[in-house]
Design an enzyme around this catalytic site. Structure first.
Site, mmCIF file in Angstrom:
data_model
loop_
_atom_site.group_PDB
_atom_site.id
_atom_site.type_symbol
_atom_site.label_atom_id
_atom_site.label_comp_id
_atom_site.label_asym_id
_atom_site.label_seq_id
_atom_site.Cartn_x
_atom_site.Cartn_y
_atom_site.Cartn_z
ATOM 1 N N LEU A 1 -42.530 64.318 -70.885
ATOM 2 C CA LEU A 1 -43.024 63.315 -71.685
ATOM 3 C C LEU A 1 -43.112 63.757 -73.323
ATOM 4 O O LEU A 1 -43.381 65.065 -73.533
ATOM 5 C CB LEU A 1 -44.440 62.792 -71.442
ATOM 6 N N GLU B 1 -56.406 55.713 -73.162
ATOM 7 C CA GLU B 1 -55.029 55.885 -73.774
ATOM 8 C C GLU B 1 -54.233 56.599 -72.816
ATOM 9 O O GLU B 1 -54.391 57.815 -72.355
ATOM 10 C CB GLU B 1 -55.130 56.418 -75.274
ATOM 11 N N LEU B 2 -53.140 56.116 -72.437
ATOM 12 C CA LEU B 2 -52.145 56.662 -71.292
ATOM 13 C C LEU B 2 -51.696 58.057 -71.692
ATOM 14 O O LEU B 2 -51.227 58.225 -72.532
ATOM 15 C CB LEU B 2 -51.104 55.593 -71.127
ATOM 16 N N ASP B 3 -52.095 59.005 -70.791
ATOM 17 C CA ASP B 3 -51.497 60.370 -71.017
ATOM 18 C C ASP B 3 -51.677 60.991 -72.326
ATOM 19 O O ASP B 3 -51.057 61.623 -73.051
ATOM 20 C CB ASP B 3 -50.037 60.296 -70.853
ATOM 21 N N ALA B 4 -52.962 60.780 -72.814
ATOM 22 C CA ALA B 4 -53.599 61.260 -74.244
ATOM 23 C C ALA B 4 -54.731 61.895 -74.207
ATOM 24 O O ALA B 4 -55.377 62.040 -75.270
ATOM 25 C CB ALA B 4 -53.159 60.115 -75.167
#
Length: 308
Positions: free
Chosen positions: A220, A250-253
């Site tokens: 990613l 917050e997605l993948d953050a």
């Protein structure tokens, strides 16, 4: 616990005159930075007959904040656990600490965790075998999945053999079964997403109120969606990786705990490419969980971590 037992025994024999029941303690500290913090920590431990083995300190530049992680050996007979808590509480009040945690792995209960997983099993299997070998100081309360597994599969046989419940919760876009998951994990200390391909809602995270650790591939943000390894392989990437982080809305953050990378080349097939990626994910997740359990991971600023 097996690993910490061995470490504690080695530590005890390294101190002249120590008894075999000496064990390791860990203390982490976050407070406003002032002169004399390390001296007071050392004095507290030494006054009870303890011996510091290592101290990691971090004071960010131009910020009046102090972080530390100390490992020490002590005799629980001379320094009972409740007295230790009281001693460090006094230090915490003295320095107006925002975080002060003490842990004695050999004496304290293991962390109770749940593992959430979807179809891919490489991270789950790796965690289970590390746990079986005593390399992860945790108790696994259950495994939860949105993917059904047959009774005769190696994962189900392993879980049954060790008395670990497996909960299959079929899901849809409209129903992620989050209330049921919350009931299953309510008594855990933290949870691990071992390639769990579902997004946890903000309501879920707020209701749980404890840490959630996630692993994902390091492809990613360039290669999103389905078959990211195929996409990356077709694009001819030369460096792959894996990232373990805390889960936020917050997605993948979320704050990163651990990252690992490995080179790939034109000689790699898609199969070897995927194998290297999965190996990184297993190692990265296991190292992050180990660091977390050893109190090496501290929150820093808004979206960062300190990993001693």
């Amino acid at each position: 616990m097996v690993l910490w037992d061995r470490i504690a025994r080695r530590a005890a024999t390294s101190i002249p005159g120590s008894q075999a029941r000496s064990v390791i303690g860990i203390h982490v500290f976050r407070c406003p930075d002032v002169v004399g913090i390390v001296a007071k920590l050392s004095e507290c431990i030494a006054s009870r007959g303890g011996n510091i083995q290592s101290v990691d300190v971090f004071v960010p530049e131009n910020k009046q904040v102090f972080y530390s992680r100390s490992e020490f050996v002590f005799n629980p007979t001379c320094w009972p656990r409740e007295v230790m808590d009281d001693d460090f509480l006094k230090l915490s009040k003295l320095f107006k600490a925002e975080r002060s945690i003490v842990r004695v792995p050999y004496l304290d209960p293991k962390y109770k965790i749940a593992i959430l997983v979807s179809k891919q099993e490489h991270c789950l299997v790796d965690l289970l075998y590390r746990w079986q070998d005593g390399k992860l100081p945790v108790d696994i309360s259950c495994v939860i999945s949105n993917h059904e597994r047959a009774l005769n599969t190696h994962v189900i046989r392993f879980l049954e053999r060790h008395g670990i419940p497996y909960h299959y919760l079929p899901m849809s876009e409209e129903n992620k079964r989050e209330p049921e998951i919350l009931k299953l994990i309510k008594d855990t200390d933290f949870i691990i997403l071992a390639r769990y391909m579902q997004i946890l809602s903000g309501i879920f995270l707020e209701s749980y109120g404890k840490d959630v650790i996630n692993i994902h591939h390091g492809l990613l943000p360039s290669f999103r969606g389905g078959r990211p390894s195929q996409q990356a392989f077709d694009a001819g990437v030369k460096l792959i990786g894996a990232t373990t982080h805390f889960v936020t809305e917050e997605l993948d953050a979320g704050p990163i705990i651990e990252q690992m990378v490995e080179r790939v080349s034109h000689r790699d097939t898609l199969q070897s490419f995927v194998q290297k990626s999965e190996n990184l994910e297993k190692q990265c997740l296991a190292q992050a969980v180990k660091s977390y359990c050893e109190l090496r991971v501290l929150p820093y600023e808004v979206n960062k971590t300190i990993v001693f």
